[in-house]
Design a protein around this motif. Structure first.
Motif, PDB file in Angstrom:
ATOM      1  N   LYS A  88       0.721  -1.554   0.239  1.00 11.64           N
ATOM      2  CA  LYS A  88      -0.095   0.369  -0.160  1.00 11.64           C
ATOM      3  C   LYS A  88       0.916   1.541  -0.007  1.00 11.64           C
ATOM      4  N   ASP A  89       0.280   2.320  -0.798  1.00  5.90           N
ATOM      5  CA  ASP A  89       1.215   3.511  -1.192  1.00  5.90           C
ATOM      6  C   ASP A  89       0.814   4.505   0.165  1.00  5.90           C
ATOM      7  N   ARG A 130       3.217  -0.671  -6.049  1.00  7.16           N
ATOM      8  CA  ARG A 130       1.903  -0.104  -5.123  1.00  7.16           C
ATOM      9  C   ARG A 130       1.424  -0.176  -4.846  1.00  7.16           C
ATOM     10  N   SER A 131      -0.306  -0.451  -4.051  1.00  7.94           N
ATOM     11  CA  SER A 131      -1.399  -0.292  -4.124  1.00  7.94           C
ATOM     12  C   SER A 131      -1.584   1.245  -3.681  1.00  7.94           C
ATOM     13  N   SER A 133      -3.745   4.240  -2.959  1.00  8.08           N
ATOM     14  CA  SER A 133      -4.539   4.853  -1.473  1.00  8.08           C
ATOM     15  C   SER A 133      -5.321   6.622  -1.688  1.00  8.08           C
ATOM     16  N   GLY A 137      -4.367   8.761   3.277  1.00  8.63           N
ATOM     17  CA  GLY A 137      -5.034   7.341   3.583  1.00  8.63           C
ATOM     18  C   GLY A 137      -6.276   8.108   4.039  1.00  8.63           C
ATOM     19  N   THR A 142     -11.267   5.758  -2.149  1.00  2.00           N
ATOM     20  CA  THR A 142      -9.775   5.995  -2.688  1.00  2.00           C
ATOM     21  C   THR A 142      -9.155   6.169  -4.053  1.00  2.00           C
ATOM     22  N   SER A 164      -7.906   0.603   2.235  1.00  2.00           N
ATOM     23  CA  SER A 164      -7.034   0.178   0.499  1.00  2.00           C
ATOM     24  C   SER A 164      -7.808  -0.554   0.277  1.00  2.00           C
ATOM     25  N   ALA A 167      -5.711  -2.345  -2.559  1.00  2.00           N
ATOM     26  CA  ALA A 167      -5.113  -3.477  -2.127  1.00  2.00           C
ATOM     27  C   ALA A 167      -6.814  -4.448  -2.902  1.00  2.00           C
ATOM     28  N   GLY A 181      -2.908  -3.988   3.750  1.00  2.00           N
ATOM     29  CA  GLY A 181      -3.129  -2.434   3.541  1.00  2.00           C
ATOM     30  C   GLY A 181      -3.324  -2.267   5.028  1.00  2.00           C
ATOM     31  N   SER A 187     -10.173   0.795   7.274  1.00  2.00           N
ATOM     32  CA  SER A 187      -9.597   1.113   5.784  1.00  2.00           C
ATOM     33  C   SER A 187      -9.002  -0.714   5.643  1.00  2.00           C
ATOM     34  N   TRP A 223      -1.411  -2.624  10.695  1.00  3.49           N
ATOM     35  CA  TRP A 223      -1.527  -3.184   9.137  1.00  3.49           C
ATOM     36  C   TRP A 223      -2.351  -4.209   9.225  1.00  3.49           C
TER      37      TRP A 223
END
Length: 489
Positions: A88-89, A130-131, A133, A137, A142, A164, A167, A181, A187, A223
């Motif tokens: 996750k970014d 990266r996923s 976000s 956050g 997203t 997330s 993701a 995530g 999230s 996380w």
């Protein structure tokens, strides 16, 4: 040699445990796995915008070849050996851009791994990007100024949830086998519910966060794992979890406890249905009946399901949450706010929340912390009557992707940008393990989820019930229509 589309499709359909087994048995090579997932990313990511900052294909393919060579030498790195992953970014990854969804950090290349990333890398993961976000956050939708909007796996016109969201969509569309995530205000849970997969918010301290400026006061965000099965959730958690001396409040329970099978019986288990907290929470029509129907799967397992109500004013919980959250956001991002050039790059919701936090006094924060502690005691009293608590994952079905956030839900105006996600606050404020499980679909085919919540540190027990629910309901087996449409082509 290129992989056939049939072989690639078979690989990406494997859940994580089956994929890991196939890799370690040398039934598929890491190179074939990487080729299959890169092809899936090429096919679906342009429309979904789930994965960002993608690495050059030749780089990750070479890493896959090196992973195959390691296996040939008998050097398997762990459960995730050869797994493509896209952290996750929000968390740093050594050598990769970490934008945090903000143009302020658009070019920021980090030099260290976050602890959960470090553990996934050690377990054999190969990072392909990266996923996506939302900015820092903030908000359960997203989108950001750097990469744009991530779109729902079941209806691209709808929100993927967040933070997330990238993701969740990547897992639902088979662009990743599992994903990491984080969860402050749902999230991990909300985007999982919006994309018909599983997302698990662990107990406070289960997955330690490092690097971190504060290792004592910050107790909201954690996380955790996302996957298409609860068994995969548990296996990824076994990689992410565990004590780290740099994070003194992290759990000392061995992470390996999550690697063993989750099967067990639930006859007589007591499930408390919180619903909409006695009419307090605004709900879009259709959400509650759908979730109430899903409660039947707990009864099929032998559970008793009864209505439950905490002896604590929900308005007080919301007030305490807003105080502590705004204090946290202001502490983290006031530096950007105080810099005029950077402030101009912040989204309005971030500015609003920082300003709310800057107005608070130490007495305000302490009072909110005391109210949070009182809420935890109220939860303990509920768990004297019930083994698990259940309530919806969201108060509205996935909304239009072009909205910044829902202004009204069920005919009620939302007075903040995050009020529509109030349903996730009870678990966060008590530091409890909470698992999103699929609850079913609206008449329009939009997914919804349920939160299964357990007592503090009862993470494995929550996963065990979630696993049994998954087997009983079969709801997670419903695939995105985008996958079937692509197969038809």
């Amino acid at each position: 040699m290129s992989l056939s589309s049939t072989a690639a499709s078979a690989i990406v359909e494997l859940e994580g445990i089956a994929l890991s087994r196939a890799i370690h048995r040398r039934e598929v090579s890491c190179l074939e796995v990487m080729q299959a997932f890169l092809a899936q990313i090429e096919r679906f990511n342009p429309g979904a915008n789930a994965l960002v900052s993608l690495q050059p294909p030749e780089l990750v393919l070479q890493q896959a070849r090196e992973a195959d060579a390691a296996l040939a030498r008998g050097e398997g790195h762990g459960w995730m050996h050869g797994f493509p992953q896209a952290p996750k970014d929000l968390t740093p990854v050594a050598g990769m851009v970490t934008t945090r969804g903000s143009p302020i950090h658009r070019e920021r290349v980090t030099t260290v791994d976050g602890l959960s990333v470090e553990r996934m890398r050690r377990a054999g993961a190969i990072f392909v990007g990266r996923s996506n976000s939302p900015e820092f956050g903030l908000g359960s939708h997203t989108y950001n100024q750097v990469f744009g909007v991530t779109r729902n796996a079941f209806d691209p016109a709808r929100s993927a949830g967040g933070s997330s969201g990238g993701a969740a969509v990547a897992v639902a569309l088979r662009m990743l086998p599992v994903a990491d995530g984080s969860d402050m205000m749902g999230s991990l849970r909300n985007p999982a519910g919006y994309n018909n997969i599983f997302g698990f918010r662990p107990s406070f301290g289960r997955v330690p966060n490092w690097p971190a400026d504060d290792v004592f006061f910050a107790q909201f965000s954690t996380w955790g794992p996302m996957a298409r099965s609860v068994a995969d959730i548990a296996m990824l958690l076994s990689v992410q979890a565990g004590w780290d001396a740099r994070v003194p409040l992290s759990s000392r329970e061995p992470a390996g406890v999550f690697a063993s099978p989750l099967e067990r019986g639930f006859k007589g288990a007591r499930v408390g249905w919180l619903g909409d907290l006695g009419g307090y929470l605004a709900m879009e029509p259709g959400v509650l009946p759908l979730c109430e129907a899903a409660l039947g799967h707990f009864r099929e397992l032998g559970c008793t399901v009864e209505a439950a109500a905490p002896d604590f004013p929900p308005e007080t919980l919301w007030r305490a949450w807003n105080t502590l959250r705004s204090a946290s956001v202001a502490s983290n991002y006031a530096g950007h706010y105080e810099n005029p050039a950077e402030r101009a790059l912040l989204k309005p919701e971030a500015i609003w929340e920082i300003e709310q936090g800057l107005k608070l006094s130490a007495r305000d924060v302490q009072r909110a912390s005391v109210e949070r502690s009182s809420w935890y005691q109220a939860v303990l009293r509920l768990f004297a009557r019930f083994d698990y608590l259940v309530l919806p994952t969201a108060q509205t079905f996935p909304f239009a992707a072009g909205l910044d956030w829902p202004r009204s839900v069920g005919g009620r105006e939302m007075d903040t940008y995050h009020r529509w996600m109030e349903v996730v606050v009870p678990a966060t404020m008590a530091g409890l393990p909470a698992l999103n499980v699929p609850a079913g679909f609206s008449a329009d085919g939009l997914p919804m989820g349920l939160q299964i919540i357990g007592p503090a540190q009862a993470d494995r027990a929550v996963l065990e019930l979630g696993h049994a629910y998954d087997l009983a309901s079969g709801l997670a087996r419903r695939r995105s229509p985008l996958l079937d449409a692509a197969r038809g082509n």
